[in-house]
Motif scaffolding. Structure first.
Motif, PDB file in Angstrom:
ATOM      1  N   UNK A 103       5.760   1.092  19.581  1.00  0.00           N
ATOM      2  CA  UNK A 103       4.723   0.186  19.082  1.00  0.00           C
ATOM      3  C   UNK A 103       3.499   0.975  18.634  1.00  0.00           C
ATOM      4  N   UNK A 104       3.117   1.977  19.411  1.00  0.00           N
ATOM      5  CA  UNK A 104       1.969   2.803  19.027  1.00  0.00           C
ATOM      6  C   UNK A 104       2.265   3.593  17.755  1.00  0.00           C
ATOM      7  N   UNK A 105       3.480   4.121  17.647  1.00  0.00           N
ATOM      8  CA  UNK A 105       3.844   4.857  16.428  1.00  0.00           C
ATOM      9  C   UNK A 105       3.822   3.943  15.207  1.00  0.00           C
ATOM     10  N   UNK A 106       4.310   2.713  15.378  1.00  0.00           N
ATOM     11  CA  UNK A 106       4.293   1.770  14.262  1.00  0.00           C
ATOM     12  C   UNK A 106       2.868   1.428  13.847  1.00  0.00           C
ATOM     13  N   UNK A 107       1.986   1.263  14.824  1.00  0.00           N
ATOM     14  CA  UNK A 107       0.596   0.948  14.487  1.00  0.00           C
ATOM     15  C   UNK A 107      -0.102   2.084  13.754  1.00  0.00           C
ATOM     16  N   UNK A 108       0.104   3.314  14.239  1.00  0.00           N
ATOM     17  CA  UNK A 108      -0.547   4.462  13.585  1.00  0.00           C
ATOM     18  C   UNK A 108       0.000   4.665  12.174  1.00  0.00           C
ATOM     19  N   UNK A 109       1.329   4.592  12.030  1.00  0.00           N
ATOM     20  CA  UNK A 109       1.922   4.781  10.707  1.00  0.00           C
ATOM     21  C   UNK A 109       1.519   3.659   9.756  1.00  0.00           C
ATOM     22  N   UNK A 114      -1.493   1.914   4.991  1.00  0.00           N
ATOM     23  CA  UNK A 114      -2.430   1.036   4.284  1.00  0.00           C
ATOM     24  C   UNK A 114      -3.599   1.816   3.700  1.00  0.00           C
ATOM     25  N   UNK A 115      -4.077   2.799   4.444  1.00  0.00           N
ATOM     26  CA  UNK A 115      -5.180   3.616   3.927  1.00  0.00           C
ATOM     27  C   UNK A 115      -4.747   4.396   2.680  1.00  0.00           C
ATOM     28  N   UNK A 116      -3.541   4.970   2.738  1.00  0.00           N
ATOM     29  CA  UNK A 116      -3.049   5.704   1.570  1.00  0.00           C
ATOM     30  C   UNK A 116      -2.785   4.768   0.396  1.00  0.00           C
ATOM     31  N   UNK A 117      -2.344   3.549   0.684  1.00  0.00           N
ATOM     32  CA  UNK A 117      -2.082   2.595  -0.393  1.00  0.00           C
ATOM     33  C   UNK A 117      -3.368   2.205  -1.108  1.00  0.00           C
ATOM     34  N   UNK A 128      -2.695  12.311  -8.550  1.00  0.00           N
ATOM     35  CA  UNK A 128      -2.543  12.037  -7.119  1.00  0.00           C
ATOM     36  C   UNK A 128      -2.248  10.574  -6.827  1.00  0.00           C
ATOM     37  N   UNK A 129      -2.511   9.701  -7.771  1.00  0.00           N
ATOM     38  CA  UNK A 129      -2.288   8.281  -7.526  1.00  0.00           C
ATOM     39  C   UNK A 129      -0.837   7.948  -7.212  1.00  0.00           C
ATOM     40  N   UNK A 130       0.116   8.281  -8.079  1.00  0.00           N
ATOM     41  CA  UNK A 130       1.520   7.977  -7.764  1.00  0.00           C
ATOM     42  C   UNK A 130       2.021   8.697  -6.515  1.00  0.00           C
ATOM     43  N   UNK A 131       1.558   9.935  -6.296  1.00  0.00           N
ATOM     44  CA  UNK A 131       1.991  10.666  -5.101  1.00  0.00           C
ATOM     45  C   UNK A 131       1.503   9.981  -3.830  1.00  0.00           C
ATOM     46  N   UNK A 132       0.265   9.558  -3.834  1.00  0.00           N
ATOM     47  CA  UNK A 132      -0.268   8.857  -2.662  1.00  0.00           C
ATOM     48  C   UNK A 132       0.427   7.515  -2.466  1.00  0.00           C
ATOM     49  N   UNK A 133       0.832   6.887  -3.572  1.00  0.00           N
ATOM     50  CA  UNK A 133       1.563   5.627  -3.452  1.00  0.00           C
ATOM     51  C   UNK A 133       2.921   5.836  -2.783  1.00  0.00           C
ATOM     52  N   UNK A 134       3.606   6.907  -3.150  1.00  0.00           N
ATOM     53  CA  UNK A 134       4.895   7.205  -2.513  1.00  0.00           C
ATOM     54  C   UNK A 134       4.726   7.499  -1.022  1.00  0.00           C
ATOM     55  N   UNK A 135       3.684   8.253  -0.702  1.00  0.00           N
ATOM     56  CA  UNK A 135       3.434   8.554   0.714  1.00  0.00           C
ATOM     57  C   UNK A 135       3.107   7.276   1.485  1.00  0.00           C
ATOM     58  N   UNK A 136       2.335   6.394   0.866  1.00  0.00           N
ATOM     59  CA  UNK A 136       1.979   5.138   1.530  1.00  0.00           C
ATOM     60  C   UNK A 136       3.211   4.279   1.772  1.00  0.00           C
ATOM     61  N   UNK A 138       6.255   5.352   2.120  1.00  0.00           N
ATOM     62  CA  UNK A 138       7.036   5.995   3.180  1.00  0.00           C
ATOM     63  C   UNK A 138       6.473   5.704   4.562  1.00  0.00           C
ATOM     64  N   UNK A 139       5.156   5.758   4.693  1.00  0.00           N
ATOM     65  CA  UNK A 139       4.537   5.463   5.989  1.00  0.00           C
ATOM     66  C   UNK A 139       4.733   4.002   6.387  1.00  0.00           C
ATOM     67  N   UNK A 140       4.623   3.106   5.431  1.00  0.00           N
ATOM     68  CA  UNK A 140       4.840   1.694   5.751  1.00  0.00           C
ATOM     69  C   UNK A 140       6.297   1.430   6.140  1.00  0.00           C
ATOM     70  N   UNK A 141       7.220   2.106   5.466  1.00  0.00           N
ATOM     71  CA  UNK A 141       8.622   1.956   5.854  1.00  0.00           C
ATOM     72  C   UNK A 141       8.893   2.501   7.244  1.00  0.00           C
ATOM     73  N   UNK A 142       8.277   3.642   7.564  1.00  0.00           N
ATOM     74  CA  UNK A 142       8.436   4.205   8.909  1.00  0.00           C
ATOM     75  C   UNK A 142       7.830   3.284   9.963  1.00  0.00           C
ATOM     76  N   UNK A 143       6.691   2.665   9.645  1.00  0.00           N
ATOM     77  CA  UNK A 143       6.072   1.735  10.594  1.00  0.00           C
ATOM     78  C   UNK A 143       6.963   0.518  10.829  1.00  0.00           C
ATOM     79  N   UNK A 144       7.580   0.016   9.759  1.00  0.00           N
ATOM     80  CA  UNK A 144       8.479  -1.129   9.924  1.00  0.00           C
ATOM     81  C   UNK A 144       9.702  -0.750  10.759  1.00  0.00           C
TER      82      UNK A 144
END
Length: 263
Positions: A103-109, A114-117, A128-136, A138-144
């Motif tokens: 749960x903590x990992x999901x919250x942090x990711x 969201x910040x990267x998005x 950097x816009x598309x790259x940051x979008x891909x990273x965002x 990925x982080x949202x998918x990891x959180x889910x």
């Protein structure tokens, strides 16, 4: 015949790297002399890594759990085996457990995603816009994924000192988890009844042996000694060898002056 000087090394290597082990994890748990398995099964701790199994063996004396250790989820490097005596089991817990770590990992990711998005939206015109979008994404998918994996079935056996033995279970193995829980609780209740019966038998034996000890004849007390009479010498007498005390002479009678009153 020349002895094989490398036999001991090969045996240690086979034991370390898992050569010759059974494909069923609970078969690799070695029982102590005189132990008899009451329940034995393998459980799947992860719904994705289904080749990783945890072995559980319940005997009349203890609960043993064996967790294999893998490197990169593929290369097996060892195992961890934990046991807990039945006589020291305080409780068992079965059901769907929530992992606070996931749960903590999901919250942090999720927060980082969201910040990267939002940052990628403001920098969409640059590289950097598309790259940051891909990273965002990925982080949202990891959180889910972490939020989905946070809930899971588990069997937890708690020691009287606070330690636990845990086995994560797949949804398809729910009935076997309940069966293991019933076996453990039956053994715990039987162990408690045996201890209570032994304590009662000891108390009854002590109660029966107490009157026998009370009727044992005791030696009579020693006779009291008569006190020795003290001789009576009478009142103290003056010493005869001392001279008599001198008596002071009587004072002469001196009449007073004549009175002025006439009688």
């Amino acid at each position: 015949m020349n002895p094989d000087v490398h036999a001991d090394y090969r045996r240690q290597a086979d034991s370390h790297f898992g050569a010759g082990e059974s494909t069923r994890e609970h078969h690799n748990i070695a029982l102590l002399p005189g132990e008899e398995a009451r329940f034995a099964a393998d459980f799947t701790p992860s719904p994705l890594l289904r080749h990783i199994k945890s072995g559980l063996v319940v005997t009349g004396d203890r609960v043993v759990v064996r967790h294999p250790q893998f490197m990169f989820f593929v290369i097996r490097v060892g195992h961890a085996e934990s046991s807990l005596p039945i006589s020291r089991v305080s409780s068992t817990t079965v059901g769907r457990q929530l992992s606070q770590r996931r749960v903590m990992s999901a919250g942090i990711a999720g927060f980082a995603g969201l910040f990267m998005l939002m940052s990628s939206m403001s920098a969409m015109g640059v590289f950097l816009g598309p790259l940051m979008l891909l990273i965002a994404l990925g982080l949202l998918g990891f959180a889910a994924f972490q939020a989905w994996m946070a809930r899971g079935l588990a069997l937890i056996v708690t020691h009287t000192g606070g330690g636990t033995v845990r086995v994560d279970v797949d949804k398809a193995e729910y009935e076997r988890m309940l069966e293991a829980d019933r076996v453990i609780q039956t053994l715990v209740i039987g162990s408690a009844h045996s201890a209570h019966s032994a304590h009662s038998a000891h108390s009854v034996h002590s109660a029966h042996s107490a009157p026998a000890a009370a009727t044992t004849p005791t030696a009579p007390p020693p006779a009291a000694r008569r006190p020795t009479p003290t001789p009576d010498y009478g009142p103290p007498q003056p010493r005869q060898d001392l001279p008599p005390r001198p008596v002071p002479p009587a004072a002469p009678h001196n009449p007073g002056p004549p009175s002025i009153w006439r009688g």
